[in-house]
Design an enzyme around this catalytic site. Structure first.
Site, PDB file in Angstrom:
ATOM      1  N   LYS A   1       5.041   4.148  -9.766  1.00 34.17           N
ATOM      2  CA  LYS A   1       3.340   3.535  -9.474  1.00 34.17           C
ATOM      3  C   LYS A   1       2.885   4.017 -10.334  1.00 34.17           C
ATOM      4  O   LYS A   1       1.756   2.789 -10.459  1.00 34.17           O
ATOM      5  CB  LYS A   1       3.333   5.534  -8.321  1.00 34.17           C
ATOM      6  CG  LYS A   1       4.238   5.275  -7.728  1.00 34.17           C
ATOM      7  CD  LYS A   1       4.112   6.906  -6.642  1.00 34.17           C
ATOM      8  CE  LYS A   1       5.523   6.701  -5.641  1.00 34.17           C
ATOM      9  NZ  LYS A   1       5.596   8.386  -4.990  1.00 34.17           N
TER      10      LYS A   1
ATOM     11  N   GLU B   1       0.746  -0.981   0.177  1.00 33.59           N
ATOM     12  CA  GLU B   1      -0.042  -0.134   0.086  1.00 33.59           C
ATOM     13  C   GLU B   1       0.804   1.131  -0.014  1.00 33.59           C
ATOM     14  O   GLU B   1       0.244   2.434  -0.431  1.00 33.59           O
ATOM     15  CB  GLU B   1      -0.759   0.376   0.996  1.00 33.59           C
ATOM     16  CG  GLU B   1      -1.825   1.115   1.030  1.00 33.59           C
ATOM     17  CD  GLU B   1      -2.667   1.195  -0.034  1.00 33.59           C
ATOM     18  OE1 GLU B   1      -2.807   1.481  -0.994  1.00 33.59           O
ATOM     19  OE2 GLU B   1      -3.987  -0.085   0.319  1.00 33.59           O
TER      20      GLU B   1
END
Ligand SMILES: NC(=O)c1ccc[n+]([C@@H]2O[C@H](COP(=O)([O-])OP(=O)(O)OC[C@H]3O[C@@H](n4cnc5c(N)ncnc54)[C@H](OP(=O)(O)O)[C@@H]3O)[C@@H](O)[C@H]2O)c1
Length: 428
Positions: free
Chosen positions: A207, A131
């Site tokens: 990302k 996460e």
């Protein structure tokens, strides 16, 4: 009473120390929420003697993260070292081989080796949670893989590098050049040791590669990203874009078109009234779109000790509760190989050019655009200096190929002073 969940934490820098602090501060709360104690068995970093602002004597110390990752008294290996090769990768591989689950904040590692690691994890009946690797404290991995599990995800977008957003907003508010704000950001310690990771868009692209895989069920494909940093964004463009009602952002976009997976990380214009346009300073924003849910906007701190530790602990809590999902939201062996498509989705473009003070100059540019099949939506011409005049054009939707061919034809018109600038305007 369930057995405690025993962590081995490698890396005691910004994120690692943040995790230690949260665990100390919220030990009881975490136990109540997960139904079991969460303990740290051992830690690892390079320098055992460094003052880290916390006493570490209650944890065993391992100089080698691989040894830490394979200890019998470690259930979950927490990798907070960083880097796509070297000790981080070796220790994660060793942990999986030794039958441990892994929690990491390392986007570089997952963007480059995500597929192989996911396959290793699943072969060993283990998982990797990450996460904190995307947009820091924003729970975007959970939102995408769990919250949107019932959707066909249509597009994922985000401003995911706080340093770039800081630079672009500071240029705008202070009227400073890119070079001036870059130097400021560097002096304030906002940039990575290798600033290209930030301003070159690499960190944000890592990302995006991870989000694409989760969104579209494809193997992580960092090399398939069209990548452009913010170093060519000038204060003139920031001012001109503002004048036309836009902000410039380093925007990551992933979407599946008929021709394949389109992944872009590049400076784009977004309407200044949109949530992305309103995003100031070092904050991150991720926009998720699904066929059932429509659009979701997530905003929050993309970096820093607290936000990143918050995300790491969310993963640890899931493991403590026994929640285990496949690494990229579906079995790793079922992920498809993406066909990279470069910007096939049409968009409006912003063009800024300086035209020489010659009769018919603007008409020549309009003709070139028309011949490339590009129609003009809006145009603005500013006052001449001695020899040239700045012109801004917003086009109707067109393809990047048409824009490229128009730009090349413009250079042959003999009416341009300097090179024209073209930036995509993203529909947000
Ligand atoms: N900082 C953030 O806001 C942020 C946000 C999201 C994701 N992340 C990710 O989180 C990870 C950690 O980032 P960070 O900012 O915490 O980094 P950092 O402050 O530089 O800390 C890195 C830690 O790793 C340790 N380390 C380096 N090489 C090692 C080795 N060979 N063996 C054992 N330990 C080693 C260092 O030890 P010493 O302290 O002894 O030098 C240090 O404690 C990276 O993957 C980063 O991309 C960071």
């Amino acid at each position: 009473m369930s057995q405690p969940l025993r962590l081995g934490i490698a890396g005691l820098g910004t994120v690692g120390i943040g995790v230690l602090r949260v665990l100390r501060q919220h030990a009881e709360l975490l136990q109540t929420r997960t139904g079991r104690a969460i303990e740290i068995t051992a830690v690892s970093a390079r320098d055992k003697g460094k003052d880290r602002g916390l006493p570490l004597t209650r944890y065993a110390w391992e100089g080698d993260p691989v040894t830490l990752a394979t200890r019998d008294d470690v259930d979950v290996f927490v990798e907070l070292i960083g880097g796509d090769e070297g000790p981080a990768k070796e220790a994660v591989e060793a942990a999986l081989a030794a039958g441990k689950d892994v929690v990491t904040a390392n986007k570089a590692l997952l963007a480059i080796h995500g597929q192989a690691l996911a396959e290793s994890a699943e072969a060993a009946g283990r998982t990797i949670r990450y996460e904190a690797a995307v947009a820091g404290g924003i729970p975007v991995i959970k939102a995408l893989s769990e919250g949107l599990a019932g959707n066909d995800v249509t597009r994922v977008m985000g401003v995911m590098n706080g340093s770039c957003n800081y630079i672009l907003t500071r240029m705008e508010t202070a009227g400073l050049s890119y070079e001036e704000v870059f130097a400021e950001a560097d002096a304030l310690g906002y940039l990575e040791a290798d600033p290209q990771l930030d301003v070159g868009g690499i960190d944000a692209a890592h990302k995006l590669a991870i989000l694409s895989s989760l969104a579209f069920g494809t193997k992580v494909d960092f090399d398939g990203i069209t990548l452009e940093g913010i170093d060519r964004v000038s204060i003139d463009d920031i001012r001109a874009a503002a004048d036309m009602g836009y902000k410039i952002k380093l925007l990551g976009v992933a979407q599946m078109s008929g021709r394949g997976l389109e992944q872009r990380m590049q400076p784009c214009l977004v309407p200044d009234s949109s949530p992305l346009g309103q995003l100031e300073g070092g904050t991150n924003m991720v926009v998720l779109e699904g066929d059932a849910v429509g659009q979701i906007v997530l905003r929050g701190a993309g970096a820093g000790e607290g936000p990143t530790a918050s995300a790491v602990m969310a993963d640890v809590c899931d493991l403590a509760r026994g929640l285990k999902a496949p690494v990229f939201g579906r079995p790793a062996t079922s992920l498809s190989t993406a066909t990279p498509a470069s910007a096939t989705v049409a968009a409006s473009y912003y063009l800024r050019m300086s035209l020489e003070d010659k009769p018919g100059a603007l008409a020549k540019i309009a003709t070139v655009l028309g011949e490339a099949g590009i129609s003009i939506d809006r145009m603005r011409q500013y006052g001449h200096d001695d020899t040239s005049a700045p012109v801004l054009i917003v086009t109707h939707k067109t393809t990047p190929d048409a824009i490229a061919s128009a730009l090349s034809a413009m250079t042959g018109t003999g009416v341009l002073s300097g090179k024209p600038v073209a930036l995509r305007i993203e529909d947000v």
